[in-house]
Design a protein around this motif. Structure first.
Motif, PDB file in Angstrom:
ATOM      1  N   ARG A   5       0.854  -1.173   0.000  1.00 29.27           N
ATOM      2  CA  ARG A   5       0.000   0.000   0.000  1.00 29.27           C
ATOM      3  C   ARG A   5       0.898   1.233   0.000  1.00 29.27           C
ATOM      4  NH1 ARG A   5      -5.290  -0.119   0.526  1.00 29.27           N
ATOM      5  NH2 ARG A   5      -6.312  -2.087   0.982  1.00 29.27           N
ATOM      6  N   GLU A 132      -2.778   3.834  -4.772  1.00 31.89           N
ATOM      7  CA  GLU A 132      -2.844   3.496  -3.347  1.00 31.89           C
ATOM      8  C   GLU A 132      -2.276   2.113  -3.058  1.00 31.89           C
ATOM      9  OE1 GLU A 132      -6.282   2.680   0.033  1.00 31.89           O
ATOM     10  OE2 GLU A 132      -6.599   4.270  -1.448  1.00 31.89           O
ATOM     11  N   GLN A 133      -2.454   1.194  -4.001  1.00 34.92           N
ATOM     12  CA  GLN A 133      -1.937  -0.162  -3.790  1.00 34.92           C
ATOM     13  C   GLN A 133      -1.543  -0.774  -5.130  1.00 34.92           C
ATOM     14  OE1 GLN A 133      -4.660  -2.899  -1.926  1.00 34.92           O
ATOM     15  NE2 GLN A 133      -3.069  -4.352  -1.399  1.00 34.92           N
TER      16      GLN A 133
END
Length: 257
Positions: A5, A132-133
């Motif tokens: 993440r 974000e990830q």
């Protein structure tokens, strides 16, 4: 494989050839509705700067902040064409990817876009976003991959979508530098895990003990010969010179007598 993440807030830029079309609505003499895909799911990109390829997983835009995304030309905010916040830009997620639609404004930029799109001079689409990830599979001898593989799992924010003439290579290069740093840190962590704790190599390991050298440090003296019985070359020379001076002195004395 590394799954991570990301909270760095890094802005990335990607560009792809898109099937951008100008649609004509019923009753319109000339079409001004521009549609296309800013991104497509599960499609591997071409190698990015020669070292990795990537794809966007289906569902990556779920929960993505697109509340104020704009459509513009060449990522120039002065050449804005539409905006989500003003309800002039529509962004939809379907099974293919992220689809956009907008009516070109009756401005110099809008009119130019219709002309350039109709002629095919502009046929690429680029977008700026934050991840974000993501998930990485780094190429090595075991998996035989030619390039590192990145799968974008979740996109947190979409800043803009742009119609572009050329891919924004400089912006793309700047946006992947943090990915290069991440890879370096990941590989370093693997090397650290492979090094057993407390087993760091001794700096003196493999060096011969002090005094144990193949080089001679003095005369070669055998065990059965006392040191004092060994001849001294310098002393023998001195004695020889003394005898010569003595003979010369006696010879002079005899001649005088």
């Amino acid at each position: 494989m590394e799954v991570k993440r990301i909270n760095s807030g890094e802005v990335e830029v990607r560009c792809a050839l898109s099937d951008i079309r100008i649609e004509q609505r019923d009753g319109e003499s000339g079409g001004r509705t521009v549609t296309g895909y800013a991104a497509k799911f599960e499609t591997w990109s071409s190698p990015i700067h020669g070292w990795f390829i990537e794809k966007i997983r289906n569902g990556a835009f779920e929960g993505c902040d697109m509340t104020d995304t704009i459509m513009c030309f060449n990522h120039n905010i002065d050449a804005i064409l539409a905006r989500v916040a003003s309800q002039t830009l529509t962004l939809e997620i379907d099974e293919v990817g992220l689809r956009f639609s907008f009516d070109a404004p009756n401005t110099s930029v809008g009119n130019d876009m219709i002309e350039l799109l109709s002629r095919g001079d502009v046929n690429k689409c680029s977008f700026r976003f934050s991840v974000e990830q993501d998930e990485w599979l780094y190429a090595d001898e075991d998996n035989g991959l030619k390039h590192d593989q990145r799968t974008i799992i979740k996109i947190s924010k979409l800043y803009d979508v742009a119609l572009v003439v050329y891919p924004a290579y400089k912006d793309t290069e700047a946006s992947v530098r943090h990915l290069e740093q991440r890879k370096a840190e990941y590989l370093e962590s693997l090397r650290a895990d492979e090094q057993p704790d407390g087993n760091a190599p001794d700096a003196t390991e493999g060096e011969p003990p002090a005094g144990d050298s193949d080089q001679e440090s003095g005369p070669d003296i055998s065990d059965d010969t006392p040191f004092e019985e060994q001849p001294d070359k310098d002393d023998a020379t001195a004695r020889s010179l003394s005898r010569d001076r003595l003979v010369q002195s006696l010879a002079l004395k005899i001649r005088k007598e």
